[in-house]
Structure formats: C-alpha cells, structure tokens
Design an enzyme around this catalytic site. Structure first.
Site, PDB file in Angstrom:
ATOM      1  CE  LYS A 106     -69.208 -27.091  44.955  1.00  0.00           C
ATOM      2  NZ  LYS A 106     -69.349 -26.071  43.906  1.00  0.00           N
ATOM      3  NE  ARG A 124     -77.963 -26.156  37.402  1.00  0.00           N
ATOM      4  CZ  ARG A 124     -77.181 -25.337  36.692  1.00  0.00           C
ATOM      5  NH1 ARG A 124     -77.284 -25.280  35.377  1.00  0.00           N
ATOM      6  NH2 ARG A 124     -76.306 -24.571  37.296  1.00  0.00           N
TER       7      ARG A 124
END
Ligand code: BES
Ligand code: ZN
Ligand code: ZN
Length: 505
Positions: free
Chosen positions: A283, A357
């Site tokens: 990120k 996920r």
C-alpha cells in the site's frame, strides 16, 4: 461510571448539570421544550423560553444552551440540547443529543450529571429513550488515552456519575433499559479499544489473549488454534496470508450456549488482520497507519459476543476469528501463487492486498462444515465500499431477503445504517481464473461486490450475510458519539440481531 435512576423532584436534584431537551415543530418553526425542560423553565420563570423567542437557541441538532439557575434549582447548570425536527426524532437523535451534552460537560468540572431528555415521541417509547440517552453518553465520553501521560489526560477528572430521571411507575422498565444500554455501550467501547490499540501491541496472539480474557470474565467458551492446528485443518488462506509475518496466525473460537437443547446455531465471523501493509502489492505510505484497524470485524464480533454473554438470549452462537498480519518479507506470499482454502477450492492470487477474503474463506468454510446457519461475517474488506457508501452506511450483502430485513431492523435499533448491495451471479464472470477455481480479485469495477462473490464460494448451503465495514469502522474525524479512530460499528447491530433471532428463529 456510576449509573442510577432518580425519582427526586426536579427542583431538588443536586448535580453539576441537568440535561434537558428541546425540539422544533418544523423548519424555521417555534421551539418546543420537552417534558422536564418545561418544568425547569417554569421554575426559572420562563428563562429558557425567552432564549428561544429571542433567537439565541433554535433547538437544532448539535446545539446547546447553558443556563446557570443560581439558587432557583439545586442543579448548578442546566444544559438544553437541541433535537431538531420533532417529526424526525428517533433513538439516534437522542443518542447524539445526549453525547453532545456529555462531551461538552466532560472538561468543564462536571462530575455528576442528570440526563432528562424526555420528548416521548410516537416513534420512541420511554424505555427506549432512557436506553438511547445512556448509550449516547457512555459512547460519547469514550476516549483512548492509555498511552498518554496524566497531564494530557482528563480521565478521572470528568463525569463519574450519571443519573436518569424516572417516575416510580416505570422504574423497573427503566432499570432494564439501563442494564441493556450499559452492556451495549461497554461492548462497543471494548471493540473500539481493540481497534485503537497500536499494531505493535495488538498482535494476532494478543488479540487471542484479549478474546480469551473477555471470555473468562463473562463465561464464554474460548479456544485458540495455533499455526500447527491451522495447518492440520488445511486453512490455506490464513497460512498463505500470514507466511510473510514474524507473528504466527491464530484462529479464535468463542462459543455461547444459550439454547443447549437446540441445533448448532449461528456463526459470527470477523476479519482479524492486525496490520495490513498490502504485502508484496504494498500500500502507499500515506494513511497506512490506519490499517491497524483492519481487525475491525474481529473487534465487532468480540464485542458482540461479550454483549450476548451478558444479555443471555436463548440461542447458540459461535464466533470465528481468523487473525494474522499481512506483511512484506522474503517469506511473504506472491501475486501468482495459488492457495487452497479449507473446503478444497483454489484461489489464484493477483494482489496480495486482497488478503481479507482469503482468511475469511477458511473461516466461512469451517462454519459451513460445522453446519452453522445463519453465518454473518463482518470485515473491513474493500476500498470499493468506502467509495460507494462512505462512513455513513455499512455495505450489506446477503443471500436471504428475510435476513436482510432483520439486519436492517437490528441496525435501526442500534443506530447503525446498512445498505443492501447486489450478489447477482453475473459478477462471477469477473472472478473466473484460467488456472485455479477462482481468481482472487475482479478488478476495479464493483470491487466490493466481487469480493463478496468470492466469499459466497465458501458458505455451502448456509444463510449468509456479509457486512463490509471498511468505510464505517475507523473514522478520520469525529461524529456526535464517536471519537476519531475505532467506531465499534457492528457490535450493537449484531447483539440486537442475535436477540431478535433468539426470539423468532
Ligand atoms: N483492508 C483493506 C480494505 C480497506 C480499505 C479497509 C480502506 C479500510 C479502509 C483490504 O485488505 C484491501 O486492501 N482491499 C483492496 C483489495 C484490492 C487490492 C483488490 C481494495 O479494496 O482496495
Ligand atoms: Zn489489504
Ligand atoms: Zn485488509
């Protein structure tokens, strides 16, 4: 915080501040004083009324009027809070008003306050009003200052006693409302603490310790699986995401047996990434510190379990929390990897930042294998939901219409908003893989929907809802009863939902 009911006459109520309320009849219309506000106004010879007619106080939400009654009342100060349009007043209005007043008083030398926000509107019963007032104050007064030295820290000097006004007739009903408010606000504040803890303190193992300590305090069963057990169960998602970190993964299970003779019951699943660097698909540096909050789903589930254990609904609830860090290192998982989830399905990794996920896929597979239903997962899952709904609404993905309405209704009681999002099968096109069963991400378009579609592959036949709290769990500016940082969103909704489901399965 010491909390009590009082039935004393208003004139004799000695306290540092008495909080009363005023609404408006409509936009630009006259100000209407609530019940206790009217009594106080009478004792003050119409002083509040005057401040309203001369335009000093308009009764808008967020507005407050301070009056020093001198010797005419035993209270040192009267705080009149605005509620806005009378037609629109609900429990959320009261929560906000009470928080606004309590926050205002916190650093003004007030220790003992009395809450008397009593509009008794059609939409709001008296007990609900009491509950909302106390929740608002307890949530509004929350701060996270344990890492600051005492001089920066107003804790202990502020409000320590709250009284709520009642009449003899409704005392018992009000006691129950207060009990519930304390539990729900306490559980929300527990979740906030977990979110606000820095990532060097709140590691996956420490999250497990906190969950286990809480479980002991309230009598929940707690099990924590270590890496060896996680490997034995073939939880390839959790193993893959955690392999770049020096901190081992943990899988936390909390069990509440409220209905020992009935079926398996339901599952609450929370994403517990204690820090999300993005991994090899790293990120940007800006705002990366906020990714200590990537365990907001786990915090919501732990908070809700505490509330459930204290409220004792007749239902069985299992909480499942996969937790690890998503780090960058020579042992980190790569884009291009293929991971095998516990239920046997394979996922082609394309972006290591889409880690939530993967760990949820293992937890959902386990919930489905155990026959738990409904399954509710809570996760700071996607940037897409931040773009779609901002910090106002939680994205709600659900494969059952009835459960959708129940969650929205539970949210309304809790003062939290849920917006239904689609799960149409057309979205599966975006997550087809050439070399694995599914591809981890479906690109930028509808990214919160494709993330939910991935999760759907792991729920078996269960009724299921996925709450994407990425936009609502961690705030960068304060709201009426929320500080900057961890909001504790989801806790009260999950607790209210479990209470509903326990009584109408
Ligand atoms: N933890 C983030 C999602 C997030 C974003 C939470 C903003 C809170 C605030 C998640 O793991 C993530 O990085 N998701 C990516 C996935 C993408 C790379 C496919 C996203 O949604 O941008
Ligand atoms: Zn991520
Ligand atoms: Zn994440």
């Amino acid at each position: 915080m010491d909390v009590q009911i009082t039935t004393q006459a208003i004139r004799n109520l000695s306290c540092d501040a008495l909080i009363v309320a005023a609404a408006r009849k409509g936009v630009g219309q006259e100000v209407l004083l609530a019940k206790t506000a009217t009594t106080v106004d009478g004792l003050l010879g119409g002083l509040i009324h005057e401040r309203c007619t001369d335009g000093e106080f308009k009764g808008n939400p967020g507005e407050i009027l301070i009056i020093h009654p001198m010797e005419r009342l035993a209270a040192t100060r009267i705080i009149v809070v605005g509620l806005g349009d009378l037609q629109k007043i609900d429990s959320q209005t009261v929560r906000r008003a009470s928080a606004t007043a309590a926050r205002h008083l916190q650093n003004t030398g007030a220790h003992q306050i009395v809450l008397a926000i009593d509009v008794h509107s059609d939409r709001l019963g008296a007990a609900q009003e009491i509950q909302a007032q106390l929740e608002g104050a307890l949530l509004g007064l929350y701060t996270f200052r344990i890492y600051q030295q005492a001089e920066n820290n107003s804790n202990g000097k502020g409000i320590s006693h709250i009284k709520l006004l009642a009449e003899e007739a409704n005392k018992v009903e009000f006691e129950q409302a207060i009990h519930k408010a304390r539990i729900l606000a306490g559980a929300t504040n527990l979740a906030r603490d977990l979110i606000n803890e820095p990532p060097n303190v709140l590691t996956p193992s420490e999250l497990a310790n906190r969950a286990s300590t809480m479980a002991k305090e309230v009598g929940l069963e707690c099990e924590v699986w270590n890496k060896a057990k996680i490997a034995e169960l073939s939880m390839g998602g959790l193993l893959g995401v955690s392999q770049g970190s020096a901190e081992p993964p943990q899988f936390i299970i909390l069990r509440y047996h409220g209905a020992p003779d009935s079926g398996k019951g339901m599952a609450l699943v929370g994403k517990g990434i204690t820090f999300d660097t993005g991994g090899i698909s790293i990120k940007p540096a800006e705002h990366m510190d906020a990714m200590k909050g990537d365990m907001g789903g786990a915090a919501a589930v732990i908070g809700a379990m505490q509330a459930i254990a204290k409220l004792q609904p007749p239902i069985n609830v299992t909480a499942l929390i996969p937790t690890c860090e998503n780090m960058v290192s020579g042992t980190a998982y790569h884009p291009g990897d293929i991971l095998r989830i516990m239920n046997g399905k394979t996922i082609e990794i394309v972006n290591t930042d889409a880690e939530g996920r993967l760990i949820l896929a293992d937890a959902l597979s386990y919930a489905a294998r155990e026959g738990l239903s409904p399954i509710i997962d809570v996760a700071t899952l996607t940037g897409g939901i931040v773009i779609a709904l901002g910090s106002t609404m939680v994205g709600l993905f659900c494969n059952d219409e009835c459960l959708t309405s129940e969650i929205i209704a539970a949210g309304r009681l809790a003062g939290e908003k849920y917006w239904p999002m689609p799960l149409d099968d057309e979205y599966n096109e975006q997550i087809k893989s050439d070399i694995a069963d599914i591809k981890q991400t479906g690109g930028r378009a509808a990214s919160s929907v494709t993330a939910a579609k991935i999760l759907e592959h792991f729920i078996g036949d269960a009724k299921w809802a996925h709450l994407d709290i990425a936009g609502t769990s961690y705030l960068d500016s304060k709201k009426p009863y929320q500080e900057k940082g961890g909001a504790g969103v989801g806790v009260r909704t999950l607790a209210e939902l479990v209470l509903q489901l326990a009584h109408n399965p």
